[in-house]
Design a protein around this motif. Structure first.
Motif, PDB file in Angstrom:
ATOM      1  N   LEU A   1       0.813  -1.215   0.000  1.00  0.00           N
ATOM      2  CA  LEU A   1       0.000   0.000   0.000  1.00  0.00           C
ATOM      3  C   LEU A   1       0.846   1.264   0.000  1.00  0.00           C
TER       4      LEU A   1
ATOM      5  N   ASP B   1       0.571   5.484  -1.257  1.00  0.00           N
ATOM      6  CA  ASP B   1       1.043   6.642  -0.495  1.00  0.00           C
ATOM      7  C   ASP B   1       2.032   7.463  -1.326  1.00  0.00           C
TER       8      ASP B   1
ATOM      9  N   HIS C   1       0.398   9.647  -4.042  1.00  0.00           N
ATOM     10  CA  HIS C   1      -0.251  10.839  -3.508  1.00  0.00           C
ATOM     11  C   HIS C   1       0.764  11.863  -3.029  1.00  0.00           C
TER      12      HIS C   1
ATOM     13  N   ILE D   1       3.707   6.873   6.420  1.00  0.00           N
ATOM     14  CA  ILE D   1       2.620   7.059   7.382  1.00  0.00           C
ATOM     15  C   ILE D   1       2.933   6.254   8.638  1.00  0.00           C
TER      16      ILE D   1
ATOM     17  N   GLU E   1      -4.478   8.593  10.668  1.00  0.00           N
ATOM     18  CA  GLU E   1      -4.003   8.447   9.288  1.00  0.00           C
ATOM     19  C   GLU E   1      -3.896   6.984   8.896  1.00  0.00           C
ATOM     20  N   GLN E   2      -3.389   6.149   9.800  1.00  0.00           N
ATOM     21  CA  GLN E   2      -3.263   4.731   9.496  1.00  0.00           C
ATOM     22  C   GLN E   2      -4.621   4.066   9.352  1.00  0.00           C
TER      23      GLN E   2
ATOM     24  N   HIS F   1      -7.416   5.547   8.445  1.00  0.00           N
ATOM     25  CA  HIS F   1      -7.980   6.017   7.176  1.00  0.00           C
ATOM     26  C   HIS F   1      -7.367   5.254   6.003  1.00  0.00           C
ATOM     27  N   ARG F   2      -6.067   5.071   6.050  1.00  0.00           N
ATOM     28  CA  ARG F   2      -5.372   4.355   4.970  1.00  0.00           C
ATOM     29  C   ARG F   2      -5.926   2.948   4.811  1.00  0.00           C
TER      30      ARG F   2
ATOM     31  N   LEU G   1      -5.414   9.766   0.291  1.00  0.00           N
ATOM     32  CA  LEU G   1      -4.674   9.411   1.491  1.00  0.00           C
ATOM     33  C   LEU G   1      -4.165  10.663   2.181  1.00  0.00           C
TER      34      LEU G   1
END
Length: 338
Positions: A101, A105, A108, A119, A305-306, A308-309, A334
């Motif tokens: 993933l 990141d 983006h 992240i 953030e994690q 959401h990812r 992201l």
């Protein structure tokens, strides 16, 4: 051409990039020597029969990068970024291959102008500064027409358009080299659970993770494939559960599970494996079932953030498992590095 890889998936994708002609006529893949799972990964790709113009060796990331073509799996790596910044004349061409993933990141961050800081990484001015310098170098390579992203992951049309505006060439692959290898034996169990690193990384409560795997096994025998970053205590407990056969971690799951047959299924938490295995297996009649992470599973170490990812990854995985080649993937935004 030289490729620098630091995980089994990066290794496989570097071979795919070479086989597709995106790297150059001859490739030397340097697999980071201090990553234990890469030894098994190197053995696995060699056993498939490498192209005659490709070599794979275990070696550290060098202090300086060559000036021609470089393939890299992890642009967030401090070792790679240090070598990129330290090299006075950057490579004329950089080909980035998938690193789970983190590939999304990276895309983006390149389009948003953010520093290349992973992240969840601990905040620090030195690390942020190194990531910012590495991002600047990579964008300058892109402006000169020398940056490519070779990926099997779904990118939404808006993101693709922004990447191309920056001069970044998006190259897709569907593991064509791997699919052309001799057939693999399938596990005997109907269900395969692909393990997650979230518990080992301290982001999920281990008891919730264990209960989830046991719940899958309650429906019938399960083959459990641990993530390369697995919690040995969790894996040992799963080995004691009747009906669960636990494999050793190591080779990429894309290699290990490519022989699954119609009627078998793969169960995962949100991960790149849910996306890559959908690309490989769903067209052949294998079901891939991604499970979302309930809020109660997260520990206090899991940042917003994690979380959401992983929710975004779940949306992509559900789309890929339902229709791997039909329609654009959902738009995923992201969070930028803080």
């Amino acid at each position: 051409m030289t490729a620098f890889v630091e995980s089994p998936l990066q290794l496989l994708c570097a071979v795919e990039a070479h086989a597709a002609g995106h790297a150059g006529p001859r490739t030397r893949v340097l697999a980071r020597a201090d990553v234990p799972a890469l030894t098994a990964g190197v053995d696995a790709v060699r056993a498939l029969g490498l192209p005659g113009d490709l070599d794979v060796d275990l070696a550290p990331v060098p202090r300086h990068l060559p000036h021609d073509v470089v393939v890299v799996g992890d642009p967030f790596s401090g070792a790679f970024q240090s070598a990129l910044v330290r090299t006075l004349r950057p490579p004329t061409r950089i080909v980035v291959v998938d690193d789970g993933l983190a590939t999304l990141d990276l895309a983006h961050r390149l389009t948003s102008g953010s520093s290349l800081v992973r992240i969840g990484a601990p905040p620090g001015s030195l690390r942020f500064g190194l990531g910012a310098l590495a991002a600047l170098r990579m964008r300058r390579v892109a402006e000169a027409g020398g940056l490519s992203l070779c990926t099997a992951l779904p990118l939404d049309p808006d993101l693709r358009a922004w990447l191309r505006l920056l001069g970044i060439d998006v190259l897709e692959h569907g593991f064509e080299w791997l699919q052309g290898r001799p057939p693999a034996e399938a596990p005997a169990e109907r269900t395969v659970v692909v393990g997650s690193a979230l518990a080992a990384d301290g982001l999920l409560h281990p008891d919730r993770y264990l209960a989830w795997v046991r719940g899958v096994a309650a429906d019938g025998p399960v083959r459990y494939v641990p993530h390369r970053r697995h919690d040995p205590r969790v894996t040992a407990l799963l080995e004691q559960v009747p009906g669960i056969e636990v494999d050793a971690p190591g080779a990429p799951v894309e290699i290990r599970l490519r022989g699954l047959r119609p009627g078998q299924r793969v169960v995962t938490l949100p991960s790149a494996a849910a996306l890559t295995l959908s690309r490989l297996l769903v067209p052949r009649g294998v079901t891939v079932t991604p499970h979302a992470v309930p809020e109660a599973w997260w520990t206090d170490r899991a940042t917003p953030e994690q979380r959401h990812r992983l929710r975004a990854a779940h949306e992509l995985a559900v789309h890929a498992a339902a229709a791997p080649v039909a329609g654009p993937p959902p738009r995923v935004v992201l969070p930028a590095a803080s």
